[in-house]
Write a protein that holds these residues in place. Structure first.
Motif, PDB file in Angstrom:
ATOM      1  N   GLU A  30      -6.318   5.542  11.978  1.00 41.76           N
ATOM      2  CA  GLU A  30      -5.367   6.436  11.191  1.00 41.76           C
ATOM      3  C   GLU A  30      -4.003   6.211  12.162  1.00 41.76           C
ATOM      4  OE1 GLU A  30      -5.416   7.686   8.276  1.00 41.76           O
ATOM      5  OE2 GLU A  30      -7.690   7.342   8.140  1.00 41.76           O
ATOM      6  N   ASN A  34      -0.792   4.158  10.613  1.00 42.30           N
ATOM      7  CA  ASN A  34       0.624   4.799  10.489  1.00 42.30           C
ATOM      8  C   ASN A  34       1.665   3.979  11.244  1.00 42.30           C
ATOM      9  OD1 ASN A  34      -0.152   7.018   9.150  1.00 42.30           O
ATOM     10  ND2 ASN A  34      -0.391   8.387  10.664  1.00 42.30           N
ATOM     11  N   LYS A  80       4.612   8.316   1.575  1.00 41.26           N
ATOM     12  CA  LYS A  80       4.398   7.104   1.073  1.00 41.26           C
ATOM     13  C   LYS A  80       4.159   6.997  -0.428  1.00 41.26           C
ATOM     14  CE  LYS A  80       2.851   6.304   5.519  1.00 41.26           C
ATOM     15  NZ  LYS A  80       1.543   6.057   6.554  1.00 41.26           N
ATOM     16  N   GLY A  94      -1.603   3.970   4.644  1.00 43.31           N
ATOM     17  CA  GLY A  94      -1.922   5.267   4.329  1.00 43.31           C
ATOM     18  C   GLY A  94      -1.435   5.744   3.076  1.00 43.31           C
ATOM     19  N   ALA A  99      -4.224  12.550   7.334  1.00 46.02           N
ATOM     20  CA  ALA A  99      -4.589  12.048   8.693  1.00 46.02           C
ATOM     21  C   ALA A  99      -3.917  13.055   9.741  1.00 46.02           C
ATOM     22  CB  ALA A  99      -4.323  10.780   9.256  1.00 46.02           C
TER      23      ALA A  99
HETATM   24 MG    MG Z   1      -1.881   7.766   7.803  1.00 48.86          MG
END
Ligand code: MG
Ligand code: ADP
Length: 640
Positions: A30, A34, A80, A94, A99
């Motif tokens: 994760e 990112n 996002k 992601g 997360a």
């Molecule tokens: Mg993420």
């Protein structure tokens, strides 16, 4: 009072963490995603105690604004995605906004970050989901996230962790995977101060594969693509474009699991069943079932063509045009394999300065006797067929005449096996290499096949032949199997299967399961040159069979096909069933091992093999030819 309650965010985050954070490697995944989404080009992963004590990821990406640094830990907080429409065309790794809050709820986490737009950075500390502090700090542009004591407040989860070695292996393979998927970036992985991976930015997949796997692996890989597929649907103006690129191994590299298959869709590492199937299908009939190649493949397309929101860990995807993509991937790999025609080579002992004993004289003497029947230039004093030699002494003498081609005459000497021979370059007094064919140093492929000069037959089973590029051993049964297989496939496609009418129909009794399978594939059987029809209760009559199949084999073939249909092919496509049927017919009709072949037949076999589309493996994936390359021969004699 009612009994239903809304769960607190903290509890909800821990539940989400159950899905997203399974083990230390999931945290690494994760956080790495990112960092990549933030445009980081230099990413460093540091772990301690296999990730239990510490996982730290540093990047030089865009960093976070102070307000965002706090917001990032709210459930469903993401930069996002803002609209459900965005989900249809997600281009970041992601998007779920789960997360950070999940990880922070099951560890002690410190986020340090600075956006280019702010002069001071921010540090946020959270433990078990509770905010402990938020300070101004000095920090370069980018983000550092340190996750300590993972699962310290979820003892049940902690118990499920495996050994340090296993957890570390998961982390290692994960960072490796991402480094393969993003070759323009720098990745480093350190465990307890030890460097486990360090790769610098490179321009090509091959260079990155070389950094990660080394030349041994990369030398065996061939390039696939880049190839483009354009799909145009009726109501869309612009075609959807798919680009496939990567490296795959030839069928001689056979792995026992899929761990060497790396698939990236738009930079995202995935394990997609459909794509994995497409790869296996490309090697169908080239590799034994249950074996897998090495593959490093990148498929890029417009994000709207692929749904990544199938699974919380985002490793599965769904394509809008699944079956077209499947065939595109399969066909491109297969085409490349067809062009490559790699050949299996005979493993050679390395000529290291301190030679390992290859074989002692006693062991050599104890080897079973190898019968060799020479053809062409060798003139055997043939023993009559009935008096086949049974003892070594009875073997007819084989005399060699001058060979007609440029290869040096084989020198028959007693083989001496010494345990401690000293290795030196043998000086030229042993003859120079000038007589060698100019192209002895060719790459590993089967393009030399058409020019093979048969020398003889070993054990009445293997054809020995001299080629421009070395000594060849060809398994006569599998070679013939491949020839027949391709012939049957061609005839099947053209609808010109040759039949032999049986004088008496062959009546077969079927079990209920076989009866069921027969009903399913009767048309296929008939299209392959069988003339079969139901004949009373659980009985079928065979009136004709493919030409070339011996009378005694017909029954066996039909039962074998029914059995394959029953066990393996229940879910298989028609194309796969066809290939299986063709393979079964070819196997039964092919010449067997332990069969003496006339020189003319050997020559025919080699020519027919050379004319095959894919002469490397039999339809079941076994190799057909082994080559002892001239280079290896020279090396073994210490001439190079
Ligand atoms: Mg993420
Ligand atoms: P998601 O990645 O699904 O958006 P996360 O919980 O992983 O959700 O991250 C939440 C948000 O935090 C991201 O949308 C991003 O804006 C920000 N973020 C997380 N990690 C980084 C990073 N390394 N650099 C910059 N921003 C980050």
């Amino acid at each position: 009072m009612g009994r239903i309650r809304i769960l607190s965010d903290n509890v909800a985050n821990k539940i989400a963490a159950g899905e997203v954070v399974e083990r230390p490697a999931s945290v690494v995944k994760e956080l790495l995603e990112n960092s990549l989404d933030a445009g980081g080009a230099d990413i460093r992963v540091t772990v301690e105690n296999a990730g239990r004590r510490l996982i730290r990821i540093q990047d030089d990406g865009c960093g976070m604004l102070r307000d965002d640094a706090l917001l990032a830990f709210e459930r469903h907080a993401t930069s996002k995605l803002s609209d459900i429409k965005d989900l249809l065309a997600i281009s970041t790794l992601g998007f779920r906004g789960e997360a950070l809050p999940s990880i922070a709820s099951v560890s002690r986490l410190i986020l340090e970050t600075r956006s280019e737009q702010e002069t001071t950075g921010t540090a946020v500390e959270i433990a078990g989901g509770k905010l402990l502090r938020c300070d101004e700090i000095a920090h370069p542009t980018g983000t550092t996230i340190s996750v300590r004591d993972l699962f310290y407040n979820v003892p049940a989860r902690k118990k499920f962790l495996r050994s340090d070695q296993t957890e570390l292996a998961h982390i290692g393979s994960l960072v490796t995977h991402y480094s393969l998927g993003h070759m323009g970036k720098r990745f480093e992985l350190f465990h307890e101060g030890r460097e486990l991976l360090s790769v610098t930015p490179v321009a090509t997949v091959r260079e990155r594969a070389f950094q990660v796997f080394g030349s041994e692996v990369v030398d065996d890989l061939a390039d696939v693509g880049p190839r483009t597929l354009e799909l145009r649907t009726a109501n869309e103006a612009e075609p959807a474009e798919f680009v496939l690129e990567g490296l795959v191994s030839g069928p001689h590299i056979q792995k026992l699991n899929r761990n060497s298959v790396f698939l990236f869709v738009n930079g995202r590492l995935i394990r997609d069943k459909m794509l994995l199937h497409a790869i296996s299908a490309a090697y169908h009939n080239l590799m034994p079932p249950g074996c897998f190649p090495f593959a490093l493949l990148f498929l890029n397309c417009d994000p709207s063509e692929v749904d990544v929101n199938v699974h919380p860990s985002k490793t599965e995807v769904r394509f809008r045009h699944g079956s077209a993509i499947h065939d595109f991937v399969r066909d491109n790999i297969r085409e490349m394999l067809m062009q490559q025609r790699p050949v299996s080579s005979i493993p050679v002992m390395p000529t290291s300065p301190v030679p390992r004993p290859v074989m002692t004289a006693q062991k050599a003497a104890a080897l079973p006797f190898s019968e060799f029947t020479a053809v062409m230039e060798a003139v055997p004093v043939e023993a009559p067929e009935e008096t086949q030699p049974t003892r070594v002494d009875d073997i007819p003498e084989v005399r060699w005449t001058e060979p007609s081609r440029a290869l040096p005459a084989p020198v028959v000497r007693d083989q001496v096996f010494t345990a401690n021979a000293s290795i030196r370059r043998v000086p030229d007094t042993h003859g120079t290499l000038d007589q060698l064919a100019p192209d002895w140093d060719r790459t590993d492929n089967l393009h030399a096949l058409p020019d093979l000069r048969p020398l003889g037959q070993l054990h009445d089973s293997f054809i020995i032949a001299a080629g421009r590029d070395g000594l060849w051993i060809i398994d006569q049964h599998v070679a013939h199997e491949r020839i027949l297989f391709e012939q049957v496939l061609r005839q099947r496609a053209a609808g010109t299967m040759e039949l032999q009418q049986l004088l008496m129909p062959l009546v077969l009794q079927l079990t209920p399961a076989q009866q069921f399978e027969y009903a399913r594939i009767a048309d296929e059987l008939n299209a392959h040159g069988f003339d079969t029809e139901p004949f009373g209760h659980r009985t079928i009559a065979i009136k004709a069979a493919p030409a070339g199949v011996g009378a005694g084999d017909i029954e066996k073939i039909v039962f074998e096909i029914l059995e394959i249909a029953e066990t393996e092919l229940r879910a298989a496509s028609l194309d796969e069933i066809r290939r299986h049927v063709c393979a079964t017919i070819a196997c039964r009709a092919a010449i067997k091992v332990n069969m003496k072949l006339e020189p003319k037949k050997i020559e025919w076999l080699l020519n027919a093999l050379a004319a095959c589309e894919y002469p490397m493996t039999c339809p079941h994936g076994r190799p057909i030819a082994l080559r002892y390359s001239t280079r290896d021969i020279l090396k073994s004699f210490h001439r190079i």
